[in-house]
Design an enzyme around this catalytic site. Structure first.
Site, PDB file in Angstrom:
ATOM      1  CG  HIS A 119      29.984  36.351  42.318  1.00  0.00           C
ATOM      2  ND1 HIS A 119      29.074  36.711  43.280  1.00  0.00           N
ATOM      3  CD2 HIS A 119      29.647  37.062  41.213  1.00  0.00           C
ATOM      4  CE1 HIS A 119      28.241  37.617  42.793  1.00  0.00           C
ATOM      5  NE2 HIS A 119      28.554  37.840  41.538  1.00  0.00           N
ATOM      6  CB  CYS A 148      52.434  32.799  39.375  1.00  0.00           C
ATOM      7  SG  CYS A 148      52.424  32.001  37.759  1.00  0.00           S
ATOM      8  CB  CYS A 150      54.595  34.182  35.331  1.00  0.00           C
ATOM      9  SG  CYS A 150      53.303  35.112  36.183  1.00  0.00           S
TER      10      CYS A 150
END
Ligand code: BV8
Ligand code: ZN
Length: 244
Positions: A119, A148, A150
Site C-alpha cells: 500500500h 508539481c 507539471c
C-alpha cells in the site's frame, strides 16, 4: 516457549520457502494506532472520507492534514520485537518474503531488506498526474496545496481505496504466495483486498497457514494454527524455536 502443532514445528526446522503478510497490528506495540480498533485511526474518520481519490479531490487539505498527523505519529515510533523477529526470519530462511500492508516503514527501519509494501509508504509523496516522486516536508501553513512542476497536485504515495496496487510489488507478492511452504498472517484484520486474499491463496497452494492476532478474524476458521496474542510477544518465541 509456546505450544505449537507438530507439523508447524517440523516446518520451522525444514521449510526453505516462507512468507509473512503483516498488517497494522504488528506496529500497534510501537504505538502506531491500527485502523479498525476502538482507538483506531478510523474511529473518528471513516476510510471512505480519507483514504480515497475523491476524498482527496473533494477536500485535499483534510486528507493532507490526516497524513501529516500520521507522519507526526510515525516520527516518534520505533520497531518493536515483532518487527525484529521478522528480520531474524529473513536471515534464517533461504527464500523469505515479507509482504506488508503497512505504510509506516517500520519493517525497513528494523532492518528487513526485502519488503513488499503493498500500500505504499506514508513518508513518500508523488504527483497525482505525472507520478513524479517528491520526498521531504509538505508545508500546508502557506495555505497553498503542494503542486508539481507539471501543475498536478502532490499527494501521499500510498494506495487509496479503488486504486490499483503497484504491479511489480503485487506480482512479487503473488509469486511468493504461489511457492511458499509456510505462510504467516500477522496483525491484520484480513478485510482489505487483494492483500486479504493472500493467506488463503497460500494455503490453497499447499502452504501451512499460521495466524498471529490478538483476536479472531474472518481468516481464523481456515488457518492451520492460530496463535492468539500480541505479535511482539509471539513472534520472538517462534524465532527461538526456529533457532533451537
Ligand atoms: C483494489 C491506504 C483493484 C494507505 C489502505 C468487496 C470485496 C472485495 C474487495 C472490495 C470490496 N469492495 C471494495 C473492495 C476493494 C477494496 C477493499 O478491499 N475494501 C474492503 C474494505 C472491503 N480494496 C481496494 O480498493 C484496493 N484496491 O482493489 O484495486 C481495483 C481497482 C479499481 C477498481 C476495482 C478494483 C486498495 C486497498 C488499499 C487501501 N488502502 N491504506 C493508508 O492510508 O494507510 S488500506 C488500510 O487497511 C491500511 O493500508 C491497512 O494496512 C489496511 C488493512 O488494515 P489492517 O492492516 O488489517 O489493520 P486493522 O486495523 O484493520 O487490523 C489490525 C489487526 O491487528 C486487528 O485484527 C487486530 O486484532 C490486530 N492487532 C492489534 N494489535 C495487535 C494485533 N495483532 C497482534 N498483535 C498486536 N499487538
Ligand atoms: Zn507532475
Amino acid at each position: 516457549m509456546i505450544d505449537i502443532p507438530t507439523e508447524f514445528a517440523r516446518l520451522l526446522k525444514s521449510a526453505t520457502r516462507v512468507a509473512v503478510l503483516t498488517g497494522a497490528g504488528i506496529s500497534a506495540e510501537s504505538g502506531v494506532p491500527t485502523f479498525r480498533g476502538e482507538e483506531g485511526l478510523w474511529s473518528k474518520f471513516r476510510p471512505e472520507e480519507l483514504a480515497t481519490v475523491d476524498a482527496f479531490m473533494r477536500n485535499p487539505k483534510l486528507v493532507w492534514e490526516w497524513y501529516l498527523h500520521r507522519r507526526e505519529l510515525m516520527s516518534s515510533v520505533s520497531p518493536n520485537p515483532g518487527h525484529h523477529a521478522l528480520v531474524e526470519m529473513e536471515k534464517h530462511f533461504k527464500d523469505f518474503t515479507l509482504i506488508t500492508q503497512n505504510v509506516d516503514g517500520l519493517h525497513r527501519m528494523a532492518g528487513s531488506k526485502n519488503v513488499l509494501e503493498l500500500h505504499g509508504n506514508i513518508s513518500m509523496n508523488k504527483c497525482f498526474d505525472c507520478g513524479k516522486s517528491y520526498s521531504g516536508e509538505i508545508d500546508l501553513e502557506s495555505g497553498h496545496l503542494p503542486l508539481c512542476e507539471c501543475g498536478g497536485k502532490i499527494r501521499p504515495d500510498v494506495v487509496w481505496f479503488g486504486e490499483l496496487l503497484p504491479a511489480r510489488v503485487l506480482n512479487d507478492a503473488f509469486d511468493a504466495v504461489a511457492r511458499t511452504e509456510l505462510f504467516f498472517s500477522v496483525g491484520t484484520s484480513a478485510l482489505v483486498h487483494p492483500a486479504a486474499s493472500m493467506p488463503l491463496a497460500a494455503k490453497r497452494n499447499g502452504a501451512y497457514l499460521v495466524e498471529v492476532n490478538l483476536d479472531p478474524t474472518p481468516l481464523t476458521p481456515y488457518v492451520d494454527c492460530m496463535l492468539r496474542g500480541k505479535s511482539g510477544g509471539i513472534l520472538p518465541r517462534i524465532v527461538e524455536m526456529m533457532k533451537a
